[in-house]
Design an enzyme around this catalytic site. Structure first.
Site, PDB file in Angstrom:
ATOM      1  N   PRO A 123       0.794  -1.245   0.000  1.00 51.33           N
ATOM      2  CA  PRO A 123       0.000   0.000   0.000  1.00 51.33           C
ATOM      3  C   PRO A 123       0.823   1.291   0.000  1.00 51.33           C
ATOM      4  O   PRO A 123       0.283   2.359   0.216  1.00 51.33           O
ATOM      5  CB  PRO A 123      -0.791  -0.119   1.300  1.00 51.33           C
ATOM      6  N   GLY A 124       2.131   1.195  -0.236  1.00 50.77           N
ATOM      7  CA  GLY A 124       2.862   2.416  -0.543  1.00 50.77           C
ATOM      8  C   GLY A 124       3.750   2.995   0.545  1.00 50.77           C
ATOM      9  O   GLY A 124       4.181   4.144   0.425  1.00 50.77           O
ATOM     10  N   CYS A 241      10.123  -9.551   4.184  1.00 51.35           N
ATOM     11  CA  CYS A 241       9.916  -9.605   5.633  1.00 51.35           C
ATOM     12  C   CYS A 241       9.922 -11.069   6.049  1.00 51.35           C
ATOM     13  O   CYS A 241       9.038 -11.538   6.747  1.00 51.35           O
ATOM     14  CB  CYS A 241       8.632  -8.890   6.037  1.00 51.35           C
TER      15      CYS A 241
HETATM   16  N1  SAM Z   1       6.224  -2.286  -0.865  1.00 53.20           N
HETATM   17  C1  SAM Z   1       4.968  -2.318  -0.142  1.00 53.20           C
HETATM   18  C2  SAM Z   1       4.977  -1.272   0.939  1.00 53.20           C
HETATM   19  O1  SAM Z   1       6.049  -0.942   1.437  1.00 53.20           O
HETATM   20  O2  SAM Z   1       3.910  -0.768   1.299  1.00 53.20           O
HETATM   21  C3  SAM Z   1       4.655  -3.691   0.397  1.00 53.20           C
HETATM   22  C4  SAM Z   1       4.686  -4.735  -0.689  1.00 53.20           C
HETATM   23  S1  SAM Z   1       4.180  -6.351  -0.174  1.00 53.20           S
HETATM   24  C5  SAM Z   1       5.580  -6.913   0.647  1.00 53.20           C
HETATM   25  C6  SAM Z   1       4.271  -7.199  -1.679  1.00 53.20           C
HETATM   26  C7  SAM Z   1       3.333  -6.695  -2.740  1.00 53.20           C
HETATM   27  O3  SAM Z   1       3.610  -7.407  -3.938  1.00 53.20           O
HETATM   28  C8  SAM Z   1       1.858  -6.895  -2.460  1.00 53.20           C
HETATM   29  O4  SAM Z   1       1.223  -5.644  -2.440  1.00 53.20           O
HETATM   30  C9  SAM Z   1       1.355  -7.738  -3.646  1.00 53.20           C
HETATM   31  O5  SAM Z   1       0.082  -7.341  -4.098  1.00 53.20           O
HETATM   32  C10 SAM Z   1       2.413  -7.436  -4.698  1.00 53.20           C
HETATM   33  N2  SAM Z   1       2.613  -8.450  -5.742  1.00 53.20           N
HETATM   34  C11 SAM Z   1       2.515  -9.792  -5.667  1.00 53.20           C
HETATM   35  N3  SAM Z   1       2.807 -10.359  -6.851  1.00 53.20           N
HETATM   36  C12 SAM Z   1       3.107  -9.345  -7.705  1.00 53.20           C
HETATM   37  C13 SAM Z   1       3.477  -9.279  -9.069  1.00 53.20           C
HETATM   38  N4  SAM Z   1       3.600 -10.359  -9.825  1.00 53.20           N
HETATM   39  N5  SAM Z   1       3.703  -8.054  -9.628  1.00 53.20           N
HETATM   40  C14 SAM Z   1       3.566  -6.930  -8.874  1.00 53.20           C
HETATM   41  N6  SAM Z   1       3.210  -6.942  -7.571  1.00 53.20           N
HETATM   42  C15 SAM Z   1       2.989  -8.122  -6.995  1.00 53.20           C
END
Ligand code: SAM
Length: 315
Positions: A123-124, A241
């Protein structure tokens, strides 16, 4: 006394047992910290307010905010403070972000006027942190495959007054952007979330124990794509994480073998971390992995985390 979580203690402890030989310091301290509630942390939106001024506003409401030793724009509060219901949160003066989640962008060090890609952005939190470091100048392309999470990202950017972010919805592996065109890429991949046991408690421990395990295939593909989008000489930060070597060192080991990137040493003064592993379960890994940051919960009273900073080699 840290408050412990009963469900965690059975399932979580079993999952973490595989790290007995490699945990720095006291294994029981590691287990006890991993079972305790996580302090909440937040990053000040210095585009909107100075950290001192915000900390004073919180103190007036009886909230004790403690600056992080390694990042003076961020603070911790006790786990029972509901930061999201404060008016200062709604007004965009800070963002709630786990302390370890602030590490990748801190080591990437995005600068004003750069062009940054955040490949898995929603979520950014990291997008916001990068935008603030860039002082709202330059461009960030924030991509995510999850529509709901991406709309939360858009709302967060609006709340925080972030102006230099454009968003893209879709699989990062199919992103339509130019190769070799970004100064820096944030590759914060989906993972088992093992390092967030303190936050997610029993549900996660249950999931891990029943095979919703690591996601090495997608992680490696996303990192390879991140490297393609980066300019030669540019930086890519990879993070999870998770404490699992299969999601961390073993992924980096593979891209190092492809010789498109080299490891950049990372360390943040005031934050304790262990070097990346170069041997796990008898499997030797690239010795340069010592330059990565492996964060064990008991080292700084945080979640578990892994960060590697890479530089794309010139062609
Ligand atoms: N970077 C974010 C933050 O700091 O708020 C948290 C990211 S979370 C660890 C991983 C994210 O990867 C999720 O939001 C998920 O929807 C996204 N995701 C999963 N597979 C993906 C893909 N093939 N391409 C792009 N995003 C992907």
């Amino acid at each position: 006394m840290r408050e412990s979580n009963a469900v965690f203690e059975s399932e979580g402890q079993r999952i973490l047992e595989r790290y007995r030989e490699i945990v720095p310091g006291d294994f029981n301290d590691f287990l006890a910290t991993a079972a305790a509630k996580l302090p909440r942390a937040a990053l000040v939106n210095t585009l909107a307010i100075a950290p001192d001024a915000l900390i004073e506003l919180l103190a007036e409401q009886g909230i004790k905010a403690m600056r992080l030793k390694w990042n003076e724009d961020a603070f911790r509060v006790s786990h029972d403070i509901k930061l999201g219901s404060l008016i200062e949160y709604g007004a965009g003066l800070f963002n709630i972000q786990e302390e370890v989640s602030m590490l990748p962008v801190a080591v990437l060090g995005p600068r004003p006027y750069e062009r940054i890609l955040d490949l898995c952005a929603a979520p950014g939190s990291k997008t916001m942190q990068a935008a603030v470091m860039m002082r709202n100048r330059g461009t960030i392309l924030a991509n995510d495959v999850n529509r709901g999470r991406l709309s939360a990202l858009r709302m967060n950017m609006a709340r925080l007054g972030i102006l230099n972010v454009s968003t893209s919805f879709g699989d990062g592996l199919r992103l339509k952007a130019e190769y070799d065109s970004f100064d820096g890429v944030i590759c914060d991949v989906p993972c088992s979330g093992e390092g967030t046991l303190r936050k997610s408690s029993g549900a996660l421990a249950h999931g891990l124990a029943h095979g919703q395990s690591y996601r090495g295939g997608i992680q490696l593909s996303l990192l390879r794509k991140a490297i393609k989008f980066c300019k030669p000489g540019g930086r890519i930060v990879y993070s999870t994480c998770s404490l699992r070597p299969e999601e961390n060192e073993m992924i980096i080991d593979k891209v190092l073998a492809e010789q498109t990137v080299r490891m950049v040493p990372v360390q943040l003064s005031g934050f304790v971390s262990a070097p990346g592993l170069h041997l796990f379960d008898g499997q030797p890994l690239n010795p340069d992995l010592k330059h990565a940051m492996r964060v064990w919960p008991h080292q700084n009273n945080t979640g578990g985390f892994f960060v590697a900073l890479l530089q794309k080699v010139a062609k």
